[in-house]
Design an enzyme around this catalytic site. Structure first.
Site, PDB file in Angstrom:
ATOM      1  N   ARG A  14       0.815  -1.210   0.000  1.00  0.00           N
ATOM      2  CA  ARG A  14       0.000   0.000   0.000  1.00  0.00           C
ATOM      3  C   ARG A  14       0.855   1.269   0.000  1.00  0.00           C
ATOM      4  NH1 ARG A  14      -4.905  -1.919   4.100  1.00  0.00           N
ATOM      5  NH2 ARG A  14      -6.142  -2.944   2.474  1.00  0.00           N
ATOM      6  N   LYS A  24     -16.193 -17.171   4.045  1.00  0.00           N
ATOM      7  CA  LYS A  24     -17.654 -17.233   4.066  1.00  0.00           C
ATOM      8  C   LYS A  24     -18.308 -16.618   2.830  1.00  0.00           C
ATOM      9  CE  LYS A  24     -18.074 -17.260   9.112  1.00  0.00           C
ATOM     10  NZ  LYS A  24     -18.693 -16.608  10.300  1.00  0.00           N
ATOM     11  N   GLY A  28      -6.178  -9.149   1.005  1.00  0.00           N
ATOM     12  CA  GLY A  28      -4.855  -9.273   1.612  1.00  0.00           C
ATOM     13  C   GLY A  28      -4.157 -10.595   1.374  1.00  0.00           C
ATOM     14  N   GLY A  64     -12.074  -5.193   0.682  1.00  0.00           N
ATOM     15  CA  GLY A  64     -13.473  -4.926   0.988  1.00  0.00           C
ATOM     16  C   GLY A  64     -14.081  -3.912   0.044  1.00  0.00           C
TER      17      GLY A  64
END
Length: 406
Positions: free
Chosen positions: A44, A205, A360, A383
């Site tokens: 990043r 999930k 990540g 996200g």
């Protein structure tokens, strides 16, 4: 898909309009630190350098601000920005002036006394609970030290925080070079992607990826499912998944996704075998079992050897690839093979494919094998990229649509 064509980009600003200005840049320096509080993955930071160097060349005073970790509105010494400032200074071979807060009289005085070419790094934004509450007073205090605001933190663009959304009410606001690349790369996946388009979705999930799965079945040709979420897909097709991660309440949703995929002529591919174990630990005895041979006391730890080969075949002729989420328990070396092998396969395609990787663990896999330069775009926001691809508006980008011009 949200329309962000109306955003003003930093690239479009002439350097003479930026000269001698104090520019507050919201970066995403939320990077992992090791046990010695040293930066262990600089992805990043590296990605922010284009914006930083451009502003330095325009003879601005640069004020960088970011969050690090989740201090929940408290000062946490191990989450201070000092290691990041030191690392950035070494990269640029230039002093980075690290301040001990992000607002207040001391900060204002330090900025007031700065000169063009200086780089100032503010303290962790989230040491103040007002940041995550998008408090207007806090946003105004941040804005008060600058002439211009640049948002280059795509990884935080899905958060309506003071430093990503509220601040744009008070300053002329622009998207940085990284933000621009993120938007354009993700748009390329959704707007007439070159075919075949293969999406690879892993992670623990289904529940965190409902919207993006719903969108991808409409635009991709092949959808490869791995990681813990694969066992909900297996269960939806009648397989026993033992003690593997299973979201029973989402089985009906997965069945609907499968039906929609059939209608869209999208091929959803789930594991035909898995690496199974009876204990969730690194040294557990493991078994490579077909999907119809999973025993009731077993836990899925990685995609199996045949599934790896099947996924490679599906990827081989792709012209567009999107990958988010590990395909096994990546943090355990023994169960990282599936993720690593797929990472190598994508990298091996080089310029023959437009590839985007987000999340990540997926990025860590590519970095670990030293092939990140073989990927078209590595998204800094796992996200945020999922929400963007899922069709959600991102507050940090919505705020830039309403920005004040210079």
């Amino acid at each position: 898909m949200a329309n962000y064509e109306s955003i003003s980009y930093l690239r479009e600003q002439k350097k003479e309009n930026l000269k001698n200005k104090k520019v507050l840049v919201r970066v995403d320096f939320n990077v992992p630190l090791d046990e010695n509080l040293q930066v262990s993955d600089d992805t990043r930071i590296i990605k922010a350098l284009d914006t930083i160097k451009y502003l330095l060349s325009a003879e601005c005073t640069l004020i960088l601000t970011s969050h690090l970790g989740r201090p929940k509105g408290k000062v946490v010494d191990k989450m201070r920005m000092d290691p990041v400032g030191k690392y950035l200074g070494n990269l640029l071979k230039k002093e980075v002036i690290k301040l001990n807060d992000c607002i207040g009289d001391n900060v204002s005085s330090a900025v007031l006394g700065s000169k063009p070419g200086d780089i100032i790094l503010l303290e962790n934004l989230r040491f103040h609970e007002e940041e995550e509450k998008n408090d207007s007073n806090f946003a105004q205090k941040l804005a008060s030290i600058a002439d211009i605001y640049v948002n280059d933190a795509f990884g935080a663009a899905h958060r309506a925080h003071a430093s990503t959304a509220g601040i744009t009410k008070y300053l002329a606001s622009f998207a940085g070079f990284l933000m621009e690349k993120e938007i354009k790369s993700l748009n390329k996946l959704l707007t007439n992607p070159e075919k075949p388009f293969v999406a690879i979705i892993g992670g623990a999930k289904v529940s965190g990826k409902i919207e993006v799965l719903g969108r991808l079945v409409k635009v991709c040709d092949v959808l490869l499912i791995g990681g813990g979420m694969a066992y909900t897909f297996l269960a939806a097709r009648g397989y026993n998944v033992g003690k593997s991660i299973l979201e029973k309440d989402l089985i009906d949703y997965v069945k609907r996704i499968n039906k929609e995929a059939e209608e869209q002529n999208t091929d959803i591919v789930i594991p035909i075998d898995s690496i199974m174990a009876r204990e969730f630990k690194e040294d557990a005895e493991s078994f490579n079992l077909p999907s119809d041979k999973i025993e009731s006391d077993m836990i899925g730890m990685d995609i199996g050897e045949s599934t790896v080969e099947l996924f490679k075949q599906k990827i081989e002729n792709a012209k567009t690839i999107f990958w988010n989420g590990p395909l096994g328990v990546f943090e355990m070396e023994k169960f990282s093979k599936g993720t690593n092998q797929i990472a190598k396969k994508i990298a091996s395609l080089g310029n023959n494919v437009f590839s985007v990787i987000g999340g990540g663990d997926s990025i860590a896999a590519i970095n670990k094998i030293g092939l990140s330069d073989k990927i078209s775009h590595i998204s800094t926001g796992g996200g945020a990229s999922l929400e963007y691809l899922g069709g959600k508006d991102l507050p940090g980008l919505e705020a830039l649509k309403k920005n004040r011009e210079l």
